[in-house]
Design a protein around this motif. Structure first.
Motif, short mmCIF file in Angstrom:
data_model
loop_
_atom_site.label_atom_id
_atom_site.label_comp_id
_atom_site.label_asym_id
_atom_site.label_seq_id
_atom_site.Cartn_x
_atom_site.Cartn_y
_atom_site.Cartn_z
N THR A 135 30.23 43.68 36.47
CA THR A 135 31.55 43.65 37.43
C THR A 135 31.58 42.97 37.92
OG1 THR A 135 30.87 44.90 38.97
CG2 THR A 135 31.30 45.98 37.29
N SER A 136 31.55 41.45 37.98
CA SER A 136 31.64 40.07 38.97
C SER A 136 31.54 39.20 38.37
CB SER A 136 30.98 40.71 40.21
OG SER A 136 29.48 40.75 40.45
N ASP A 137 31.24 38.61 37.63
CA ASP A 137 30.41 37.93 36.82
C ASP A 137 31.51 36.96 36.16
OD1 ASP A 137 28.20 38.09 37.01
OD2 ASP A 137 27.35 38.78 35.16
N LYS A 138 32.96 37.28 37.01
CA LYS A 138 34.50 36.42 35.64
C LYS A 138 34.29 35.19 36.93
CE LYS A 138 35.07 41.11 33.69
NZ LYS A 138 36.87 41.75 33.89
N GLY A 139 33.91 35.33 37.90
CA GLY A 139 34.15 33.98 38.06
C GLY A 139 34.76 34.13 39.50
N ALA A 140 34.54 33.25 40.67
CA ALA A 140 35.68 33.27 41.89
C ALA A 140 37.11 32.67 41.79
CB ALA A 140 34.89 32.68 42.64
N ALA A 141 37.85 32.58 42.36
CA ALA A 141 39.46 33.15 42.10
C ALA A 141 40.50 32.99 43.28
CB ALA A 141 40.40 33.56 40.79
N ILE A 142 41.52 32.56 43.85
CA ILE A 142 42.16 32.62 44.56
C ILE A 142 43.15 34.20 44.24
CG2 ILE A 142 44.55 31.85 46.28
CD1 ILE A 142 44.24 29.40 44.64
N GLY A 143 42.70 34.80 45.76
CA GLY A 143 43.92 35.95 45.32
C GLY A 143 45.52 36.27 46.05
N LEU A 144 46.07 36.84 45.20
CA LEU A 144 47.70 36.72 45.57
C LEU A 144 48.09 38.61 45.70
CD1 LEU A 144 48.40 34.04 42.87
CD2 LEU A 144 48.07 33.23 45.86
N ARG A 145 49.17 38.34 45.80
CA ARG A 145 49.50 39.66 46.43
C ARG A 145 50.57 39.63 44.68
NH1 ARG A 145 51.27 38.07 51.50
NH2 ARG A 145 52.61 36.78 50.59
N LYS A 146 50.45 40.85 44.30
CA LYS A 146 50.78 41.22 42.48
C LYS A 146 52.58 40.68 42.52
CE LYS A 146 47.77 45.11 40.83
NZ LYS A 146 47.39 45.82 40.35
N GLU A 147 52.79 40.86 43.54
CA GLU A 147 54.64 40.46 43.72
C GLU A 147 54.93 38.81 43.68
OE1 GLU A 147 54.48 41.58 47.88
OE2 GLU A 147 53.29 42.34 45.83
N ASP A 148 54.25 37.84 44.00
CA ASP A 148 53.94 36.98 44.41
C ASP A 148 54.05 36.18 42.90
OD1 ASP A 148 55.08 36.95 46.69
OD2 ASP A 148 53.11 37.20 48.14
N ALA A 149 54.40 36.36 41.68
CA ALA A 149 54.09 35.86 40.68
C ALA A 149 54.37 34.22 40.59
CB ALA A 149 54.30 36.54 39.50
N ASP A 150 55.07 34.31 41.22
CA ASP A 150 56.16 32.71 41.33
C ASP A 150 54.59 31.65 41.71
OD1 ASP A 150 56.39 33.93 43.62
OD2 ASP A 150 57.95 32.39 43.90
N LEU A 151 54.41 32.72 42.63
CA LEU A 151 53.12 31.67 43.51
C LEU A 151 51.71 31.20 42.26
CD1 LEU A 151 52.27 29.95 45.54
CD2 LEU A 151 50.77 31.93 46.89
N LYS A 152 51.76 32.50 41.57
CA LYS A 152 50.96 32.26 41.32
C LYS A 152 50.79 31.31 39.84
CE LYS A 152 48.53 35.24 37.31
NZ LYS A 152 47.58 36.92 37.05
#
Length: 256
Positions: A208-225
């Motif tokens: 459940t946690s072996d997919k690595g670390a990333a930056i967390g964002l609000r789902k509505e901020d698709a442009d920033l992602k």
């Protein structure tokens, strides 16, 4: 004609309301996790993820603003718009993905148990029954320990930040600590206060946690992602990621 004009105006207003320039990006960070993020003797934020964040901002022509926050309050803080993104060792998990969006992977780590050197403890419920294991609140370590060990008699002790976990381990209030291997190795075991401590047993396999670390964002901020993912991809391709990585690690943290 008037109706068509009104529709056009309303559409323009709607687009304008949701468009964002991202001239500044506020990153939520818990500065108790060297070498990823911590403070130097002058109180300045430093670390691998701090460098990555500053580089991302530079590529997006945005000002980086760092907002300090305890790790267990990161997702609530993001959703409450206290900051725009989480850049603080946030592992990708299905539970978190239900609440927030994640960028592409930044780096990888595995859970390890830290104990006194020579301890016969192992990262299993059988070995740790009746023992106290420290974890930082809100981490995958806390989730794993509470799910797999606590029901079988292991005392899982959550702390507000990682420094508090280390403090109680070194004064004998804890028998062990469950934490990411890279952070433990560089942020504790290779420091003076980590003398006499080491890893116990092997890495913990946690799907459940072996997919690595990333930056967390609000789902509505698709442009920033989209913008951040492009910056990460470009950094990987042009060697910038590797250059920053070599400042902190002697191995490939991306595929560790």
């Amino acid at each position: 004609m008037k109706k068509l004009f009104l529709v056009f105006v309303l559409s323009a207003i709607s687009v304008g309301a949701y468009a964002k320039e991202w001239s500044a990006i506020r990153f939520g960070v818990d500065p108790t996790y060297p070498p990823f993020e911590s403070k130097d003797t002058g109180g300045k934020l430093v670390g691998f993820e701090i460098d990555l964040g500053n580089e991302i901002c530079a590529r997006l022509h945005a000002k980086c603003l760092w907002v300090e926050n305890d790790f267990d309050g990161m997702i609530p803080g993001l959703k409450a718009r206290k900051f725009d993104a989480i850049l603080s060792g946030m592992s990708i998990t299905p539970q978190r993905a239900e609440q927030i969006a994640f960028t592409d992977k930044l780096w990888n780590s595995s859970l390890r148990l830290v104990t006194k050197t020579g301890s016969k403890l192992l990262p299993t419920a059988e070995s740790l029954t009746g023992k106290s294991v420290g974890v930082e609140q809100g981490t995958v370590g806390e989730t794993y320990a509470k799910k797999n060990w606590a029901p079988r008699g292991v005392r899982v002790v959550p702390y507000q930040n990682q420094d508090q976990v280390y403090d109680d381990l070194t004064v004998g209030r804890l028998d062990a600590v469950l934490i990411g291997d890279v952070q433990a190795q560089i942020g504790f075991l290779k420091t003076p206060r980590g003398t006499g401590y080491g890893f116990a047993g092997d890495k913990i396999i946690d799907p459940t946690s072996d997919k690595g670390a990333a930056i967390g964002l609000r789902k509505e901020d698709a442009d920033l992602k989209e913008k951040v993912n492009q910056a990460i991809s470009d950094m990987r391709k042009d060697g910038t990621y590797a250059r920053i990585e070599k400042k902190y690690f002697t191995f490939d943290i991306y595929d560790n």
